[in-house]
Design an enzyme around this catalytic site. Sequence first.
Site, short mmCIF file in Angstrom:
data_model
loop_
_atom_site.label_atom_id
_atom_site.label_comp_id
_atom_site.label_asym_id
_atom_site.label_seq_id
_atom_site.Cartn_x
_atom_site.Cartn_y
_atom_site.Cartn_z
CG HIS A 65 1.59 -1.24 -15.54
ND1 HIS A 65 1.31 -2.51 -15.07
CD2 HIS A 65 2.63 -1.35 -16.39
CE1 HIS A 65 2.16 -3.36 -15.63
NE2 HIS A 65 2.97 -2.69 -16.43
N GLY A 102 0.77 -1.24 0.00
CA GLY A 102 0.00 0.00 0.00
C GLY A 102 0.80 1.29 0.00
CB THR A 103 4.19 2.39 -1.09
OG1 THR A 103 4.23 1.93 -2.45
CG2 THR A 103 4.96 1.45 -0.20
#
Length: 208
Positions: free
Chosen positions: A110, A12-13
């Site tokens: 992405h 979850g950065t």
Amino acid sequence: MKKIAVLVSGGGTNLQALIDAQGRGEIVNGEISIVISSAPEVYALERAKNAGIPSCVLDRKKYPSSQSMTVALVDKLKSLSIDVVVMAGFMTIVTKELFEVYDNAVINIHPALIPSFCGKGAYGLHVHEQALAYGVKVSGATVHFVNEECDGGPIILQKAVDILPDDTPETLQRRIMEQCEWKLLPQAVSLFCQDRLRVEGRTVRILP
Ligand code: GAR
């Protein structure tokens, strides 16, 4: 104010980058309403909790198919009147039921310059392994709208970094996160929330 759902599957950065941007007032006209994880006990859920943001788990392993999970996801999003869905390291395939409701309203990050090193099997560290194995001199990140084609939706923002001679997949991943992903994703979400993204075919125009 647009209601944002952030979908996560891991550390979850990128979620943290969104939380931090929100704290600095950089998500203009938008607010993270919920964090939805495809797996239990991931650190992203801890980040949501620390920020006081509600969260829930739709455990992919408990659904017989991608489609049944997507249907549950759409029900959840609709019940909360979510306006925009942000995939921030979401590693689960979703099906058309999501795009029928959220057309050009699902955003993904992405970790490569699409159309390179994307599609099936290109996720997380694998993307950087592929880029280094190919010997490219630049890589980067892409924020795009999500449609039925894997990593194939209209591109919102891209940013490149140089590949360094002694890069490993890990060092490249970290540099792309720091210099590209954590900046581009909040920026794109803020633009969406201000209604400043206009999709014309494959092109996304950014309105002033
Ligand atoms: C990020 O690098 C993100 O771009 C990538 O997974 C990582 C998740 O990290 N996503 C994909 O590869 C999607 N195809 P995070 O959980 O720390 O944000």
